[in-house]
Design a protein around this motif. Structure first.
Motif, mmCIF file in Angstrom:
data_model
loop_
_atom_site.group_PDB
_atom_site.id
_atom_site.type_symbol
_atom_site.label_atom_id
_atom_site.label_comp_id
_atom_site.label_asym_id
_atom_site.label_seq_id
_atom_site.Cartn_x
_atom_site.Cartn_y
_atom_site.Cartn_z
ATOM 1 N N PRO A 44 53.028 46.380 41.119
ATOM 2 C CA PRO A 44 53.851 47.585 41.192
ATOM 3 C C PRO A 44 52.950 48.806 41.400
ATOM 4 O O PRO A 44 51.755 48.773 41.062
ATOM 5 C CB PRO A 44 54.532 47.636 39.814
ATOM 6 N N THR A 45 53.498 49.873 41.922
ATOM 7 C CA THR A 45 52.735 51.075 42.276
ATOM 8 C C THR A 45 51.881 51.591 41.118
ATOM 9 O O THR A 45 50.707 51.906 41.313
ATOM 10 C CB THR A 45 53.698 52.186 42.759
ATOM 11 N N ARG A 46 52.465 51.676 39.941
ATOM 12 C CA ARG A 46 51.736 52.218 38.785
ATOM 13 C C ARG A 46 50.503 51.390 38.471
ATOM 14 O O ARG A 46 49.398 51.924 38.321
ATOM 15 C CB ARG A 46 52.675 52.268 37.576
ATOM 16 N N THR B 23 36.820 39.317 43.538
ATOM 17 C CA THR B 23 36.166 39.464 44.833
ATOM 18 C C THR B 23 36.902 40.577 45.578
ATOM 19 O O THR B 23 38.008 40.966 45.184
ATOM 20 C CB THR B 23 36.255 38.161 45.658
ATOM 21 N N THR B 24 36.333 41.066 46.648
ATOM 22 C CA THR B 24 36.991 42.109 47.431
ATOM 23 C C THR B 24 38.321 41.611 47.989
ATOM 24 O O THR B 24 39.328 42.331 47.948
ATOM 25 C CB THR B 24 36.072 42.602 48.560
ATOM 26 N N ALA B 25 38.356 40.385 48.464
ATOM 27 C CA ALA B 25 39.604 39.815 48.999
ATOM 28 C C ALA B 25 40.661 39.707 47.902
ATOM 29 O O ALA B 25 41.839 40.028 48.128
ATOM 30 C CB ALA B 25 39.338 38.457 49.631
ATOM 31 N N GLU B 26 40.263 39.270 46.712
ATOM 32 C CA GLU B 26 41.208 39.168 45.598
ATOM 33 C C GLU B 26 41.714 40.548 45.185
ATOM 34 O O GLU B 26 42.907 40.715 44.899
ATOM 35 C CB GLU B 26 40.542 38.499 44.394
ATOM 36 N N TYR B 27 40.813 41.512 45.158
ATOM 37 C CA TYR B 27 41.189 42.886 44.806
ATOM 38 C C TYR B 27 42.270 43.393 45.761
ATOM 39 O O TYR B 27 43.317 43.894 45.338
ATOM 40 C CB TYR B 27 39.950 43.779 44.839
ATOM 41 N N ARG B 28 42.046 43.247 47.049
ATOM 42 C CA ARG B 28 43.018 43.718 48.048
ATOM 43 C C ARG B 28 44.344 42.980 47.922
ATOM 44 O O ARG B 28 45.417 43.579 48.018
ATOM 45 C CB ARG B 28 42.439 43.560 49.449
ATOM 46 N N ARG B 29 44.272 41.696 47.696
ATOM 47 C CA ARG B 29 45.493 40.890 47.551
ATOM 48 C C ARG B 29 46.265 41.296 46.294
ATOM 49 O O ARG B 29 47.495 41.434 46.328
ATOM 50 C CB ARG B 29 45.108 39.417 47.507
ATOM 51 N N LEU B 30 45.555 41.500 45.208
ATOM 52 C CA LEU B 30 46.193 41.911 43.961
ATOM 53 C C LEU B 30 46.898 43.256 44.140
ATOM 54 O O LEU B 30 48.044 43.426 43.721
ATOM 55 C CB LEU B 30 45.151 41.990 42.838
ATOM 56 N N VAL C 167 46.338 52.220 38.746
ATOM 57 C CA VAL C 167 45.362 52.002 37.668
ATOM 58 C C VAL C 167 44.195 51.175 38.208
ATOM 59 O O VAL C 167 43.027 51.516 37.991
ATOM 60 C CB VAL C 167 46.003 51.303 36.445
ATOM 61 N N CYS C 168 44.492 50.107 38.921
ATOM 62 C CA CYS C 168 43.440 49.246 39.486
ATOM 63 C C CYS C 168 42.559 50.016 40.462
ATOM 64 O O CYS C 168 41.336 49.871 40.438
ATOM 65 C CB CYS C 168 44.062 48.042 40.186
ATOM 66 N N THR D 102 50.788 43.088 33.003
ATOM 67 C CA THR D 102 51.255 43.055 34.392
ATOM 68 C C THR D 102 50.158 42.578 35.339
ATOM 69 O O THR D 102 50.406 41.754 36.232
ATOM 70 C CB THR D 102 51.765 44.449 34.827
ATOM 71 N N ILE D 103 48.941 43.068 35.144
ATOM 72 C CA ILE D 103 47.826 42.652 36.002
ATOM 73 C C ILE D 103 47.529 41.166 35.804
ATOM 74 O O ILE D 103 47.375 40.419 36.779
ATOM 75 C CB ILE D 103 46.584 43.525 35.755
ATOM 76 N N SER D 104 47.478 40.716 34.560
ATOM 77 C CA SER D 104 47.177 39.303 34.276
ATOM 78 C C SER D 104 48.242 38.371 34.834
ATOM 79 O O SER D 104 47.918 37.345 35.449
ATOM 80 C CB SER D 104 47.039 39.081 32.774
ATOM 81 N N ILE D 105 49.510 38.708 34.645
ATOM 82 C CA ILE D 105 50.603 37.869 35.126
ATOM 83 C C ILE D 105 50.598 37.808 36.653
ATOM 84 O O ILE D 105 50.759 36.738 37.254
ATOM 85 C CB ILE D 105 51.965 38.372 34.586
ATOM 86 N N THR D 106 50.392 38.946 37.292
ATOM 87 C CA THR D 106 50.371 38.986 38.752
ATOM 88 C C THR D 106 49.200 38.177 39.299
ATOM 89 O O THR D 106 49.356 37.383 40.235
ATOM 90 C CB THR D 106 50.314 40.440 39.260
ATOM 91 N N ALA D 107 48.016 38.366 38.712
ATOM 92 C CA ALA D 107 46.834 37.615 39.164
ATOM 93 C C ALA D 107 47.064 36.118 39.004
ATOM 94 O O ALA D 107 46.759 35.326 39.907
ATOM 95 C CB ALA D 107 45.601 38.059 38.393
ATOM 96 N N HIS D 108 47.607 35.714 37.862
ATOM 97 C CA HIS D 108 47.866 34.296 37.615
ATOM 98 C C HIS D 108 48.867 33.742 38.636
ATOM 99 O O HIS D 108 48.677 32.638 39.174
ATOM 100 C CB HIS D 108 48.378 34.085 36.189
ATOM 101 N N ALA D 109 49.906 34.511 38.929
ATOM 102 C CA ALA D 109 50.910 34.084 39.916
ATOM 103 C C ALA D 109 50.300 33.920 41.305
ATOM 104 O O ALA D 109 50.773 33.115 42.107
ATOM 105 C CB ALA D 109 52.068 35.081 39.957
#
Length: 166
Positions: free
Chosen positions: A19-21, A7-14, A25-26, A98-105
């Motif tokens: 990390p910057t890199r 969702t847009t809210a999840e995208y912004r939160r993620l 990419v996102c 990194t994206i999967s771990i961060t989203a899960h956290a």
């Protein structure tokens, strides 16, 4: 379950927690719908508001646009690299992990790097329609585009309604 769109809210939160890199990419994926491998193939000299990319998976050429904010972030990130270098020095699996771990956290389920391509597809479809989205993503089959642009709960509801009427 397959990955789902953010969702847009999840995208912004993620973005705030990556990390910057990985955040860059996102942002590029969300702006363009490119796959991770195509973002990682970008060279610094290619970075412009409007870019022409040859997709690695399909071999097809595609015109994509970066938002002014993403363009500025990409240029700032590239500032200390040589012009011929890749914009982002990383392998696909590191970015995915990194994206999967961060989203899960953050409590986001069924999110991976590919969720950004689906996020782009949903935004694009709302603005331009399903067939234009299929063409933009260069899907051969409209059903693939439907899977990208329709959330899981909606699909399940549609299938459930179909089962009731048989």
């Amino acid at each position: 379950m397959r990955t789902r769109a953010l969702t847009t809210a999840e995208y912004r939160r993620l973005l705030r927690h990556l990390p910057t890199r990985e955040a860059l990419v996102c942002r590029i994926m969300a702006d363009t719908g490119l796959r991770v491998s195509d973002v990682l193939a970008l060279r610094i000299y290619q970075i412009r508001r409007t870019m022409y990319i040859t997709e690695g998976k399909t071999g097809k050429r595609r015109r994509v646009q970066l938002s002014p904010a993403t363009l500025a972030a990409a240029r700032a990130y590239a500032a200390d690299r040589r012009a011929g270098d890749k914009l982002i020095q990383a392998d696909r699996s590191t970015i995915y992990r990194t994206i999967s771990i961060t989203a899960h956290a953050l409590g986001m389920q069924h999110i991976s790097a590919h969720s950004l391509r689906k996020y782009f597809a949903q935004k694009y479809c709302r603005k331009h329609g399903l067939e234009a989205t299929r063409q933009e993503l260069q899907h051969r089959d409209i059903m693939t585009t439907i899977l990208y642009t329709t959330d899981y709960d909606t699909l399940r509801g549609l299938l459930h309604d179909t089962d009731r009427h048989d």
